[in-house]
Design an enzyme around this catalytic site. Structure first.
Site, PDB file in Angstrom:
ATOM      1  CG  HIS A  11      34.727  37.583  36.867  1.00 27.53           C
ATOM      2  ND1 HIS A  11      36.241  36.954  37.321  1.00 27.53           N
ATOM      3  CD2 HIS A  11      35.182  38.746  36.928  1.00 27.53           C
ATOM      4  CE1 HIS A  11      37.023  38.012  37.610  1.00 27.53           C
ATOM      5  NE2 HIS A  11      36.542  39.057  37.276  1.00 27.53           N
TER       6      HIS A  11
HETATM    7  P1  TYD Z   1      39.934  36.387  39.979  1.00 29.05           P
HETATM    8  O1  TYD Z   1      39.253  37.687  40.121  1.00 29.05           O
HETATM    9  O2  TYD Z   1      38.877  35.259  39.520  1.00 29.05           O
HETATM   10  O3  TYD Z   1      40.944  36.767  38.535  1.00 29.05           O
HETATM   11  P2  TYD Z   1      40.839  37.070  37.306  1.00 29.05           P
HETATM   12  O4  TYD Z   1      39.756  37.691  36.855  1.00 29.05           O
HETATM   13  O5  TYD Z   1      42.038  37.670  36.660  1.00 29.05           O
HETATM   14  O6  TYD Z   1      40.743  35.346  36.378  1.00 29.05           O
HETATM   15  O7  TYD Z   1      40.810  36.195  41.167  1.00 29.05           O
HETATM   16  C1  TYD Z   1      41.597  34.796  41.097  1.00 29.05           C
HETATM   17  C2  TYD Z   1      41.918  34.464  42.487  1.00 29.05           C
HETATM   18  O8  TYD Z   1      42.463  35.400  43.243  1.00 29.05           O
HETATM   19  C3  TYD Z   1      40.520  34.060  43.258  1.00 29.05           C
HETATM   20  O9  TYD Z   1      40.686  33.037  44.005  1.00 29.05           O
HETATM   21  C4  TYD Z   1      40.078  35.190  44.237  1.00 29.05           C
HETATM   22  C5  TYD Z   1      41.519  35.684  44.303  1.00 29.05           C
HETATM   23  N1  TYD Z   1      41.550  37.349  44.353  1.00 29.05           N
HETATM   24  C6  TYD Z   1      41.851  37.870  45.744  1.00 29.05           C
HETATM   25  O10 TYD Z   1      41.662  37.160  46.678  1.00 29.05           O
HETATM   26  N2  TYD Z   1      41.748  39.157  46.033  1.00 29.05           N
HETATM   27  C7  TYD Z   1      41.779  39.925  44.886  1.00 29.05           C
HETATM   28  O11 TYD Z   1      41.511  41.519  45.079  1.00 29.05           O
HETATM   29  C8  TYD Z   1      41.460  39.440  43.631  1.00 29.05           C
HETATM   30  C9  TYD Z   1      41.377  40.194  42.415  1.00 29.05           C
HETATM   31  C10 TYD Z   1      41.526  38.044  43.635  1.00 29.05           C
END
Ligand code: TYD
Length: 140
Positions: free
Chosen positions: A56
């Protein structure tokens, strides 16, 4: 290594060495971390070698990412240039600015990621579709 991807930079945190008593590493907002820190999160338990995180970009949030234990690879893509970086030292991190597509892979078993973010979590400021990312970057 020189970074050729826009909106990214290496961050080197100062280390205070205490001999047998270990190393203290420090990060301050608007100093080594080039923004005001509103959120901190960490990621661990990356035991599956096929784990992939990220995939992302952020429209508004800036981040600084560190691998405070173990190592992993992060692929950066600003819409034109792509580059892969290995994070493997606790005090050597990466500033990730806006509109930077990233994919994280090859996590070591013991890997722990520490991330500082410039704002609270808001799913609406994420871009999770690569084509949408390219389209938005083209319009910047
Ligand atoms: P995501 O940012 O997609 O993680 P990564 O980039 O490490 O793969 O987030 C994973 C999940 O966690 C998604 O459902 C959103 C949630 N999340 C939160 O609720 N709060 C946060 O601060 C973050 C970073 C993620």
């Amino acid at each position: 290594m020189t970074l050729k991807v826009k909106n990214s930079a290496f961050i080197n945190l100062p280390k205070i060495k205490d001999g047998r008593d270990g190393i203290l590493c420090v990060a301050e907002q608007n100093n080594q971390i080039p923004f005001e820190i509103k959120r901190v999160f960490f990621i661990y338990d990356l035991h599956d070698n096929s784990a992939i995180r990220g995939k992302h970009a952020h429209r508004t949030v800036e981040q600084a990412i560190f691998c405070i234990r173990g190592d992993f690879e992060i692929q950066l893509d600003d819409g034109q240039n792509k580059q892969s970086v290995k994070l493997e030292k606790p005090n050597e991190g990466l500033y990730l600015g806006r509109y930077l597509w990233n994919v994280m892979t090859k996590f070591s078993d013991d890997c722990i990621l520490l991330v500082f973010a410039s704002d609270f979590y808001d799913e609406n400021e994420y871009i999770r579709d690569y084509q949408v990312f390219i389209d938005e970057v083209d319009k910047l």
